[in-house]
Design a protein around this motif. Structure first.
Motif, mmCIF file in Angstrom:
data_model
loop_
_atom_site.group_PDB
_atom_site.id
_atom_site.type_symbol
_atom_site.label_atom_id
_atom_site.label_comp_id
_atom_site.label_asym_id
_atom_site.label_seq_id
_atom_site.Cartn_x
_atom_site.Cartn_y
_atom_site.Cartn_z
ATOM 1 N N ASP A 143 0.861 -1.187 0.000
ATOM 2 C CA ASP A 143 0.000 0.000 0.000
ATOM 3 C C ASP A 143 0.892 1.229 0.000
ATOM 4 O O ASP A 143 1.969 1.232 0.614
ATOM 5 N N VAL A 144 0.454 2.292 -0.669
ATOM 6 C CA VAL A 144 1.204 3.549 -0.732
ATOM 7 C C VAL A 144 0.245 4.688 -0.432
ATOM 8 O O VAL A 144 -0.867 4.743 -0.976
ATOM 9 N N ARG A 145 0.679 5.617 0.427
ATOM 10 C CA ARG A 145 -0.141 6.781 0.765
ATOM 11 C C ARG A 145 0.668 8.062 0.568
ATOM 12 O O ARG A 145 1.879 8.093 0.840
ATOM 13 N N VAL A 146 0.004 9.125 0.135
ATOM 14 C CA VAL A 146 0.593 10.462 0.062
ATOM 15 C C VAL A 146 -0.262 11.367 0.946
ATOM 16 O O VAL A 146 -1.500 11.264 0.950
ATOM 17 N N ALA A 147 0.396 12.259 1.710
ATOM 18 C CA ALA A 147 -0.337 13.107 2.636
ATOM 19 C C ALA A 147 0.229 14.524 2.650
ATOM 20 O O ALA A 147 1.367 14.766 2.232
ATOM 21 N N ASP A 148 -0.607 15.445 3.148
ATOM 22 C CA ASP A 148 -0.221 16.838 3.396
ATOM 23 C C ASP A 148 0.383 17.494 2.150
ATOM 24 O O ASP A 148 1.458 18.091 2.200
ATOM 25 N N GLY A 149 -0.336 17.381 1.032
ATOM 26 C CA GLY A 149 0.102 18.039 -0.185
ATOM 27 C C GLY A 149 1.413 17.533 -0.740
ATOM 28 O O GLY A 149 2.160 18.299 -1.357
ATOM 29 N N GLY A 150 1.718 16.253 -0.535
ATOM 30 C CA GLY A 150 2.959 15.674 -1.038
ATOM 31 C C GLY A 150 4.128 15.829 -0.092
ATOM 32 O O GLY A 150 5.268 15.603 -0.486
ATOM 33 N N ARG A 151 3.873 16.166 1.153
ATOM 34 C CA ARG A 151 4.962 16.310 2.122
ATOM 35 C C ARG A 151 5.469 14.964 2.623
ATOM 36 O O ARG A 151 6.647 14.805 2.948
ATOM 37 N N VAL A 152 4.572 13.979 2.727
ATOM 38 C CA VAL A 152 4.922 12.662 3.283
ATOM 39 C C VAL A 152 4.419 11.567 2.359
ATOM 40 O O VAL A 152 3.295 11.628 1.855
ATOM 41 N N VAL A 153 5.265 10.569 2.149
ATOM 42 C CA VAL A 153 4.862 9.334 1.477
ATOM 43 C C VAL A 153 5.008 8.204 2.485
ATOM 44 O O VAL A 153 6.044 8.088 3.152
ATOM 45 N N THR A 154 3.991 7.373 2.606
ATOM 46 C CA THR A 154 4.025 6.225 3.517
ATOM 47 C C THR A 154 3.908 4.943 2.703
ATOM 48 O O THR A 154 2.967 4.771 1.928
ATOM 49 N N LEU A 155 4.900 4.066 2.874
ATOM 50 C CA LEU A 155 4.895 2.755 2.238
ATOM 51 C C LEU A 155 4.551 1.708 3.297
ATOM 52 O O LEU A 155 5.114 1.742 4.397
ATOM 53 N N LEU A 156 3.660 0.799 2.968
ATOM 54 C CA LEU A 156 3.170 -0.169 3.941
ATOM 55 C C LEU A 156 3.350 -1.598 3.425
ATOM 56 O O LEU A 156 3.064 -1.897 2.263
ATOM 57 N N TRP A 157 3.840 -2.450 4.322
ATOM 58 C CA TRP A 157 3.894 -3.895 4.141
ATOM 59 C C TRP A 157 3.241 -4.518 5.377
ATOM 60 O O TRP A 157 3.072 -3.824 6.402
ATOM 61 N N PRO A 158 2.885 -5.770 5.379
ATOM 62 C CA PRO A 158 2.300 -6.370 6.588
ATOM 63 C C PRO A 158 3.218 -6.201 7.806
ATOM 64 O O PRO A 158 4.350 -6.687 7.818
ATOM 65 N N GLY A 159 2.768 -5.450 8.803
ATOM 66 C CA GLY A 159 3.524 -5.233 10.037
ATOM 67 C C GLY A 159 4.658 -4.243 9.917
ATOM 68 O O GLY A 159 5.408 -4.055 10.888
ATOM 69 N N VAL A 160 4.815 -3.578 8.765
ATOM 70 C CA VAL A 160 5.930 -2.649 8.571
ATOM 71 C C VAL A 160 5.401 -1.345 7.967
ATOM 72 O O VAL A 160 4.596 -1.367 7.024
ATOM 73 N N ARG A 161 5.873 -0.221 8.509
ATOM 74 C CA ARG A 161 5.513 1.105 7.995
ATOM 75 C C ARG A 161 6.794 1.901 7.761
ATOM 76 O O ARG A 161 7.648 1.997 8.646
ATOM 77 N N LEU A 162 6.919 2.491 6.570
ATOM 78 C CA LEU A 162 8.055 3.335 6.238
ATOM 79 C C LEU A 162 7.535 4.693 5.785
ATOM 80 O O LEU A 162 6.883 4.792 4.739
#
Length: 246
Positions: A143-162
């Motif tokens: 899963d991939v998320r973008v937040a706050d107008g492109g300030r943060v990108v969050t990459l998700l794997w089972p049990g792991v957040r980057l």
């Protein structure tokens, strides 16, 4: 307390030991033996000689400040409440870490980051101004998320957040820790927070931090200009993942 991001933080135990050492350096003139004092007073009374005017000791500002520092060190060392009041601040790679005096861990369900939306990896790379890094040790994110107008990108794997962000623009995350102090990880030039702790997001437009949530053990480091915080794995696995980032 350290308030500058460019200064090396001083841990509470180190501060206390320095203050105690300073107190030991203060020279206090020894008092005369009690018997000697009594003989001198008796001789003056019998001779009728008026008592000399008592001198008033006025400490220099440096000595007064040192005495207060020593007293604070003694009080802080004597009570858990006093030691908990000492807060050291570490700022690194867009993260502000407050060590000491942490309250209870937050409860409840945390809210998403401002403007958080689900995107593809390619859409995330087009939406932000910094390189989106993917650790080869984990492969493509689930899963991939973008937040706050492109300030943060969050990459998700089972049990792991980057979380990835520009680590040069200011504070993005704030963490509240009790002791111990984070461990420095020379393998990636970062810091390891071993205990569960409260983490808040600092919005790009300022204002009140977003709702605090509980974060697990976390590795924080910087790759070129990108700040990264990896949450989920243990230290050994986190370092392996961090070293595979490209």
């Amino acid at each position: 307390m350290n308030n500058s991001g460019d200064s090396e933080p001083i841990a509470p135990d180190d501060l206390e030991s320095r203050l105690r050492a300073l107190g030991e350096d203060l020279a206090v003139p020894p008092a005369p033996p009690p018997a000697g004092v009594a003989r001198a007073v008796r001789a003056r009374i019998e001779s009728g000689e008026p008592a000399p005017r008592r001198a008033v000791w006025r400490p220099t500002p440096r000595v007064a400040a040192a005495a207060v520092a020593v007293l604070m060190a003694v009080l802080l060392g004597a009570t858990p409440q006093g030691r908990a009041a000492v807060v050291s601040v570490l700022r690194f790679a867009g993260v502000e870490i407050h060590v000491g005096g942490a309250g209870p861990l937050p409860t409840g369900v945390p809210s998403p980051l401002p403007g958080e939306r689900r995107v593809t990896l390619e859409e995330a790379r087009r939406a932000v101004r910094f390189p989106v890094l993917v650790p080869s040790a984990l492969g493509a994110p689930a899963d991939v998320r973008v937040a706050d107008g492109g300030r943060v990108v969050t990459l998700l794997w089972p049990g792991v957040r980057l979380d990835e962000y520009d680590g040069t623009l200011g504070v993005v995350w704030r963490k509240e820790l009790g002791e111990p102090w984070p461990d420095q990880v020379s393998a990636v030039g970062g810091w390891w927070i071993r205990q569960p702790h409260g983490v808040s997001y600092m919005p790009s437009g300022g204002g009140t931090p977003r709702q605090e949530r509980v974060a697990g053990p976390t590795l924080i480091w910087q790759h070129n200009l990108v700040g990264l915080r990896l949450e989920g794995p243990d230290l050994e696995e986190a370092v392996r993942i961090a070293r595979s980032v490209k």
